[in-house]
Design a protein around this motif. Structure first.
Motif, PDB file in Angstrom:
ATOM      1  N   GLY A 230      16.045  64.336 -20.963  1.00 49.28           N
ATOM      2  CA  GLY A 230      15.814  65.523 -21.784  1.00 49.28           C
ATOM      3  C   GLY A 230      14.485  66.182 -21.466  1.00 49.28           C
ATOM      4  N   GLU A 231      13.462  65.369 -21.232  1.00 50.28           N
ATOM      5  CA  GLU A 231      12.153  65.919 -20.896  1.00 50.28           C
ATOM      6  C   GLU A 231      12.169  66.596 -19.531  1.00 50.28           C
ATOM      7  N   LEU A 232      12.875  65.994 -18.581  1.00 49.43           N
ATOM      8  CA  LEU A 232      12.995  66.619 -17.256  1.00 49.43           C
ATOM      9  C   LEU A 232      13.713  67.959 -17.354  1.00 49.43           C
ATOM     10  N   ALA A 233      14.769  68.008 -18.165  1.00 52.09           N
ATOM     11  CA  ALA A 233      15.498  69.263 -18.355  1.00 52.09           C
ATOM     12  C   ALA A 233      14.605  70.326 -18.990  1.00 52.09           C
ATOM     13  N   ALA A 234      13.780  69.921 -19.934  1.00 51.40           N
ATOM     14  CA  ALA A 234      12.870  70.882 -20.571  1.00 51.40           C
ATOM     15  C   ALA A 234      11.828  71.404 -19.592  1.00 51.40           C
ATOM     16  N   SER A 235      11.437  70.563 -18.632  1.00 48.20           N
ATOM     17  CA  SER A 235      10.438  70.975 -17.644  1.00 48.20           C
ATOM     18  C   SER A 235      11.000  71.935 -16.611  1.00 48.20           C
ATOM     19  N   TYR A 236      12.325  71.919 -16.420  1.00 46.11           N
ATOM     20  CA  TYR A 236      12.983  72.771 -15.428  1.00 46.11           C
ATOM     21  C   TYR A 236      14.151  73.501 -16.109  1.00 46.11           C
ATOM     22  N   PRO A 237      13.876  74.517 -16.912  1.00 48.78           N
ATOM     23  CA  PRO A 237      14.941  75.152 -17.701  1.00 48.78           C
ATOM     24  C   PRO A 237      16.016  75.864 -16.876  1.00 48.78           C
ATOM     25  N   ASP A 238      15.717  76.174 -15.611  1.00 46.76           N
ATOM     26  CA  ASP A 238      16.743  76.829 -14.795  1.00 46.76           C
ATOM     27  C   ASP A 238      17.611  75.824 -14.035  1.00 46.76           C
ATOM     28  N   VAL A 239      17.323  74.528 -14.202  1.00 52.30           N
ATOM     29  CA  VAL A 239      18.124  73.480 -13.586  1.00 52.30           C
ATOM     30  C   VAL A 239      19.259  73.111 -14.538  1.00 52.30           C
ATOM     31  N   TYR A 240      20.352  72.621 -13.977  1.00 48.64           N
ATOM     32  CA  TYR A 240      21.516  72.259 -14.781  1.00 48.64           C
ATOM     33  C   TYR A 240      21.415  70.828 -15.306  1.00 48.64           C
ATOM     34  N   LEU A 241      22.249  70.536 -16.282  1.00 54.27           N
ATOM     35  CA  LEU A 241      22.411  69.185 -16.804  1.00 54.27           C
ATOM     36  C   LEU A 241      23.901  68.953 -16.978  1.00 54.27           C
ATOM     37  N   GLN A 242      24.399  67.817 -16.504  1.00 55.06           N
ATOM     38  CA  GLN A 242      25.823  67.517 -16.639  1.00 55.06           C
ATOM     39  C   GLN A 242      26.011  66.059 -17.034  1.00 55.06           C
ATOM     40  N   THR A 243      27.015  65.827 -17.881  1.00 52.69           N
ATOM     41  CA  THR A 243      27.368  64.467 -18.265  1.00 52.69           C
ATOM     42  C   THR A 243      28.752  64.484 -18.905  1.00 52.69           C
ATOM     43  N   HIS A 244      29.166  63.328 -19.409  1.00 53.64           N
ATOM     44  CA  HIS A 244      30.460  63.179 -20.076  1.00 53.64           C
ATOM     45  C   HIS A 244      30.240  63.014 -21.582  1.00 53.64           C
ATOM     46  N   ALA A 245      31.237  63.413 -22.368  1.00 54.81           N
ATOM     47  CA  ALA A 245      31.122  63.245 -23.822  1.00 54.81           C
ATOM     48  C   ALA A 245      32.500  63.138 -24.461  1.00 54.81           C
ATOM     49  N   ALA A 246      32.644  62.144 -25.334  1.00 57.75           N
ATOM     50  CA  ALA A 246      33.807  62.035 -26.217  1.00 57.75           C
ATOM     51  C   ALA A 246      35.131  62.180 -25.473  1.00 57.75           C
ATOM     52  N   GLU A 247      35.256  61.377 -24.411  1.00 56.98           N
ATOM     53  CA  GLU A 247      36.475  61.457 -23.594  1.00 56.98           C
ATOM     54  C   GLU A 247      37.627  60.705 -24.244  1.00 56.98           C
ATOM     55  N   ASN A 248      37.384  59.461 -24.678  1.00 52.56           N
ATOM     56  CA  ASN A 248      38.461  58.727 -25.353  1.00 52.56           C
ATOM     57  C   ASN A 248      37.920  57.909 -26.514  1.00 52.56           C
TER      58      ASN A 248
END
Length: 450
Positions: A230-248
């Motif tokens: 989360g901190e890395l994402a905040a430091s680079y706001p134009d970079v993407y973040l991807q993950t999985h959520a609530a699949e099964n």
């Protein structure tokens, strides 16, 4: 349509394509006049960017009045030109394990996924798979994908090297996981972030390449790694973040046991600042209304993965609830849980998933989700996803007569909706006559060398 001024163009770079033309300016589910359809259309490109798309007679007359020499027009009449497909969630290392049997997500990961991903410390193997994977995307008309690599940085370099060599607009990232996974795929909280930042600095905005911070999913990252992500994402706001959520449901229960203080699975990510523009959450089958509201508030997007959700028995995506919350939506193949690289086949399954949930998904909406919907979810509208002037010229040529059955069915269609529905339900990679990236032909169905 505004008539462009051709007099200032470098005529030596101008390309013209004649066919039926379709692209979107809005979501057909929420807006009237959401698309442009020119049965006899012309697409004009210069220097890899769109100049104009519109009616053939109108644009060709303007061209003749402005150009000093006659322009050679590539004739695709009888076919449909539209923006290239955008696959918002796919795993390139899982190419070789597609269609592997398992009773559910978690045993499938243990038996097939993790052993397959172990091989990607070998640069030669990673490069070989990346080459095949990109070939397969282009053969299916996908010009942009949001891609999971593996924990090994070599896998990221191999993928971006392949994509860069073809001048494709791609998004990818190194998987981070520091627990609940085999030792041979495990990084550390600090090490995973450090490697991710190094790769980010190397590849993000290098040509057409874009980077995504990629924690695999909450169970395989400790609190410290999620905090640092989360901190890395905040430091680079134009970079993407991807993950999985609530699949099964088994996965959701596991997350609850690992993060007992979180209100929900999505709340785990929210607590670490990971809900944000340019974040993409795959699946999201088992969300509640509070989750969807937070995603809409933060412009976090959902990647709908119907083929893998059906294949792994994960559940049915709730289109109605997501639309009610106005969460940004896109479509994805999710290979190798998904069973086809084809976005047309993915539309086929999405339609059926929606019907099982008492939602009707028109063909126009499905094609929107696979093009401009993906671009909007990725905050790339105006760059890819439609034919506005200045957009990158990534487009495909769809052939409604690519198979005997499609030809017979499309001869009998009485509307654009029926034509597109037939392509979505009956089409596959054979329906892609050609694929172009930045104005350059990168795939042709006849297999001739490019």
């Amino acid at each position: 349509m505004a008539v462009p001024n051709f007099s200032n163009l470098d005529q030596s770079t101008l390309q013209a394509y004649r066919a039926s033309i379709l692209h979107f300016g809005a979501d057909p589910a929420h807006h009237a006049n959401a698309y442009e359809w020119h049965e006899d259309g012309l697409l004009l490109i210069a220097d890899g960017k769109v100049v104009a798309a519109g009616d053939y007679l109108q644009l060709s007359a303007q061209l003749k009045a402005s150009l000093q020499t006659e322009l050679n027009i590539q004739d695709y009449r009888g076919k449909i030109i539209m923006p290239g497909f955008i696959d918002s969630h796919v795993h390139y290392p899982q190419t070789d394990m597609i269609a592997s049997p398992a009773p559910g997500l978690l045993p499938w990961l243990e038996k097939y996924t993790f052993p397959t991903e172990r091989k990607f410390g070998d640069p030669a193997h990673a490069s070989d798979v990346a080459h095949f994977f990109v070939d397969e995307l282009l053969r299916c008309g996908t010009t942009t994908a949001m891609v999971f690599c593996t924990v090994n940085p070599v896998s990221v370099d191999a993928f971006f090297t392949e994509s860069e060599s073809r001048n494709l607009r791609m998004i990818a990232g190194k998987v981070m996981m520091d627990r609940n996974c085999p030792d041979f795929l495990q990084d550390t909280a600090e090490g995973g972030i450090r490697e991710s930042e190094d790769l980010l600095k190397k590849w993000h905005n290098r040509g057409r390449q874009l980077y995504a911070i990629t924690p695999r999913f909450a169970p395989t990252s400790c609190n410290a790694q999620l905090q640092l992500a989360g901190e890395l994402a905040a430091s680079y706001p134009d970079v993407y973040l991807q993950t999985h959520a609530a699949e099964n449901t088994d996965e959701v229960a596991w997350v609850k046991s690992l993060f007992p203080d979180a209100r929900s699975y999505m709340d785990v990510y929210d607590k670490y600042g990971m809900l944000r523009p340019r974040s993409m959450y795959a699946h999201c089958v088992w969300l509640d209304d509070n989750d969807r509201r937070r995603m809409a508030e933060t412009q976090s997007a959902i990647s709908i993965c119907p083929t893998s959700n059906l294949f792994l028995g994960s559940g049915l995506f709730d289109f109605e609830a997501a639309d009610a919350a106005q969460v940004p939506l896109s479509l994805a193949t999710d290979v190798g849980g998904g069973t086809s690289f084809s976005m047309l086949q993915t539309m086929n399954e999405a339609y059926k998933v929606a019907r099982m949930g008492n939602t009707y998904l028109p063909a126009l909406r499905m094609f929107y989700l696979a093009t401009l919907g993906g671009a909007r979810s990725l905050q790339l509208e105006g760059t890819i996803g439609n034919f506005v002037a200045g957009a990158e010229a990534d487009f495909i040529v769809l052939d409604p007569q690519s198979t005997p059955l499609l030809a017979r069915r499309t001869e009998r269609t009485e509307s654009l909706e029926e034509l597109l529905f037939a392509l979505a339900l009956l089409g596959d990679d054979r329906a892609i006559a050609a694929t172009y990236a930045a104005g350059k032909l990168v795939h042709r169905r006849d297999g001739a060398s490019l």
